[in-house]
Design a protein around this motif. Structure first.
Motif, PDB file in Angstrom:
ATOM      1  N   LEU A 131       0.824  -1.211   0.000  1.00 27.92           N
ATOM      2  CA  LEU A 131       0.000   0.000   0.000  1.00 27.92           C
ATOM      3  C   LEU A 131       0.858   1.262   0.000  1.00 27.92           C
ATOM      4  O   LEU A 131       0.550   2.232  -0.697  1.00 27.92           O
ATOM      5  N   LEU A 132       1.944   1.257   0.755  1.00 29.89           N
ATOM      6  CA  LEU A 132       2.834   2.419   0.758  1.00 29.89           C
ATOM      7  C   LEU A 132       3.459   2.641  -0.615  1.00 29.89           C
ATOM      8  O   LEU A 132       3.577   3.788  -1.071  1.00 29.89           O
ATOM      9  N   LEU A 133       3.856   1.575  -1.287  1.00 27.10           N
ATOM     10  CA  LEU A 133       4.423   1.712  -2.626  1.00 27.10           C
ATOM     11  C   LEU A 133       3.398   2.250  -3.615  1.00 27.10           C
ATOM     12  O   LEU A 133       3.714   3.112  -4.447  1.00 27.10           O
ATOM     13  N   ILE A 134       2.161   1.772  -3.530  1.00 25.83           N
ATOM     14  CA  ILE A 134       1.114   2.270  -4.423  1.00 25.83           C
ATOM     15  C   ILE A 134       0.831   3.746  -4.144  1.00 25.83           C
ATOM     16  O   ILE A 134       0.613   4.534  -5.070  1.00 25.83           O
ATOM     17  N   ILE A 135       0.880   4.143  -2.881  1.00 26.01           N
ATOM     18  CA  ILE A 135       0.680   5.544  -2.516  1.00 26.01           C
ATOM     19  C   ILE A 135       1.779   6.415  -3.124  1.00 26.01           C
ATOM     20  O   ILE A 135       1.521   7.488  -3.684  1.00 26.01           O
ATOM     21  N   ILE A 136       3.014   5.954  -3.053  1.00 26.95           N
ATOM     22  CA  ILE A 136       4.138   6.705  -3.613  1.00 26.95           C
ATOM     23  C   ILE A 136       4.028   6.787  -5.135  1.00 26.95           C
ATOM     24  O   ILE A 136       4.299   7.836  -5.732  1.00 26.95           O
ATOM     25  N   ILE A 137       3.614   5.704  -5.772  1.00 25.91           N
ATOM     26  CA  ILE A 137       3.443   5.706  -7.231  1.00 25.91           C
ATOM     27  C   ILE A 137       2.352   6.691  -7.636  1.00 25.91           C
ATOM     28  O   ILE A 137       2.510   7.453  -8.601  1.00 25.91           O
ATOM     29  N   ALA A 138       1.242   6.713  -6.909  1.00 24.55           N
ATOM     30  CA  ALA A 138       0.161   7.654  -7.214  1.00 24.55           C
ATOM     31  C   ALA A 138       0.630   9.096  -7.040  1.00 24.55           C
ATOM     32  O   ALA A 138       0.279   9.968  -7.844  1.00 24.55           O
ATOM     33  N   LEU A 139       1.428   9.344  -6.025  1.00 26.15           N
ATOM     34  CA  LEU A 139       1.964  10.687  -5.813  1.00 26.15           C
ATOM     35  C   LEU A 139       2.907  11.074  -6.951  1.00 26.15           C
ATOM     36  O   LEU A 139       2.884  12.209  -7.438  1.00 26.15           O
ATOM     37  N   GLY A 140       3.708  10.125  -7.401  1.00 24.49           N
ATOM     38  CA  GLY A 140       4.601  10.377  -8.534  1.00 24.49           C
ATOM     39  C   GLY A 140       3.843  10.659  -9.820  1.00 24.49           C
ATOM     40  O   GLY A 140       4.234  11.531 -10.605  1.00 24.49           O
ATOM     41  N   ARG A 141       2.754   9.917 -10.040  1.00 18.39           N
ATOM     42  CA  ARG A 141       1.945  10.162 -11.236  1.00 18.39           C
ATOM     43  C   ARG A 141       1.331  11.554 -11.203  1.00 18.39           C
ATOM     44  O   ARG A 141       1.271  12.247 -12.229  1.00 18.39           O
ATOM     45  N   ALA A 142       0.878  11.984 -10.037  1.00 19.06           N
ATOM     46  CA  ALA A 142       0.320  13.333  -9.912  1.00 19.06           C
ATOM     47  C   ALA A 142       1.393  14.386 -10.176  1.00 19.06           C
ATOM     48  O   ALA A 142       1.134  15.396 -10.835  1.00 19.06           O
ATOM     49  N   LEU A 143       2.594  14.144  -9.686  1.00 19.40           N
ATOM     50  CA  LEU A 143       3.700  15.073  -9.917  1.00 19.40           C
ATOM     51  C   LEU A 143       4.021  15.170 -11.403  1.00 19.40           C
ATOM     52  O   LEU A 143       4.209  16.273 -11.932  1.00 19.40           O
ATOM     53  N   LEU A 144       4.057  14.044 -12.089  1.00 19.16           N
ATOM     54  CA  LEU A 144       4.336  14.066 -13.524  1.00 19.16           C
ATOM     55  C   LEU A 144       3.255  14.826 -14.291  1.00 19.16           C
ATOM     56  O   LEU A 144       3.566  15.584 -15.215  1.00 19.16           O
ATOM     57  N   GLN A 145       2.001  14.631 -13.920  1.00 20.02           N
ATOM     58  CA  GLN A 145       0.923  15.358 -14.585  1.00 20.02           C
ATOM     59  C   GLN A 145       1.047  16.858 -14.345  1.00 20.02           C
ATOM     60  O   GLN A 145       0.786  17.657 -15.247  1.00 20.02           O
ATOM     61  N   VAL A 194       3.891  18.549 -13.686  1.00 20.81           N
ATOM     62  CA  VAL A 194       5.080  19.065 -14.371  1.00 20.81           C
ATOM     63  C   VAL A 194       4.850  19.132 -15.877  1.00 20.81           C
ATOM     64  O   VAL A 194       5.242  20.094 -16.527  1.00 20.81           O
ATOM     65  N   ARG A 195       4.223  18.107 -16.437  1.00 16.22           N
ATOM     66  CA  ARG A 195       3.983  18.069 -17.876  1.00 16.22           C
ATOM     67  C   ARG A 195       2.882  19.016 -18.319  1.00 16.22           C
ATOM     68  O   ARG A 195       2.745  19.296 -19.496  1.00 16.22           O
ATOM     69  N   GLY A 196       2.088  19.486 -17.399  1.00 13.39           N
ATOM     70  CA  GLY A 196       0.991  20.368 -17.753  1.00 13.39           C
ATOM     71  C   GLY A 196      -0.148  19.624 -18.413  1.00 13.39           C
ATOM     72  O   GLY A 196      -0.858  20.173 -19.242  1.00 13.39           O
ATOM     73  N   GLY A 197      -0.317  18.391 -18.039  1.00  9.44           N
ATOM     74  CA  GLY A 197      -1.382  17.571 -18.603  1.00  9.44           C
ATOM     75  C   GLY A 197      -2.748  17.978 -18.091  1.00  9.44           C
ATOM     76  O   GLY A 197      -2.926  19.044 -17.488  1.00  9.44           O
ATOM     77  N   ARG A 198      -3.706  17.124 -18.347  1.00  6.14           N
ATOM     78  CA  ARG A 198      -5.062  17.423 -17.905  1.00  6.14           C
ATOM     79  C   ARG A 198      -5.130  17.403 -16.381  1.00  6.14           C
ATOM     80  O   ARG A 198      -4.631  16.477 -15.736  1.00  6.14           O
ATOM     81  N   PRO A 199      -5.755  18.416 -15.800  1.00  7.94           N
ATOM     82  CA  PRO A 199      -5.856  18.469 -14.333  1.00  7.94           C
ATOM     83  C   PRO A 199      -6.673  17.321 -13.754  1.00  7.94           C
ATOM     84  O   PRO A 199      -6.466  16.935 -12.608  1.00  7.94           O
ATOM     85  N   THR A 200      -7.595  16.753 -14.534  1.00  5.15           N
ATOM     86  CA  THR A 200      -8.429  15.674 -13.995  1.00  5.15           C
ATOM     87  C   THR A 200      -7.602  14.441 -13.671  1.00  5.15           C
ATOM     88  O   THR A 200      -7.889  13.751 -12.697  1.00  5.15           O
ATOM     89  N   GLN A 201      -6.571  14.165 -14.469  1.00  2.00           N
ATOM     90  CA  GLN A 201      -5.713  13.014 -14.178  1.00  2.00           C
ATOM     91  C   GLN A 201      -4.921  13.236 -12.900  1.00  2.00           C
ATOM     92  O   GLN A 201      -4.716  12.308 -12.115  1.00  2.00           O
ATOM     93  N   MET A 202      -4.463  14.465 -12.697  1.00  2.00           N
ATOM     94  CA  MET A 202      -3.728  14.772 -11.470  1.00  2.00           C
ATOM     95  C   MET A 202      -4.646  14.656 -10.258  1.00  2.00           C
ATOM     96  O   MET A 202      -4.254  14.093  -9.231  1.00  2.00           O
ATOM     97  N   VAL A 203      -5.862  15.141 -10.385  1.00  2.00           N
ATOM     98  CA  VAL A 203      -6.812  15.067  -9.277  1.00  2.00           C
ATOM     99  C   VAL A 203      -7.151  13.619  -8.957  1.00  2.00           C
ATOM    100  O   VAL A 203      -7.246  13.230  -7.789  1.00  2.00           O
TER     101      VAL A 203
END
Length: 63
Positions: free
Chosen positions: A8-22, A24-33
């Protein structure tokens, strides 16, 4: 129990990383949310799981 908490901790960190990438890349805000919502939900689930495991006697604090 330890393996579940670590996963669960690893999945939490991965989700946080995905939000960070979204962000930084300026992607769609819905994916970050969605990624941040997933992280918050998993964090709450991990907390509740630890409370239940302690209450059931599955885990014990160190002395």
């Amino acid at each position: 129990m330890k393996i579940v908490a670590i996963i669960l901790l690893l999945i939490i960190i991965i989700a946080l990383g995905r939000a960070l990438l979204q962000m930084v890349r300026g992607g769609r805000p819905t994916q970050m949310v969605r990624a941040l919502t997933l992280r918050v939900g998993l964090s709450i689930a991990l907390f509740v799981l630890l409370l239940v495991a302690y209450g059931m006697g599955w885990i014990h604090p160190n002395a």
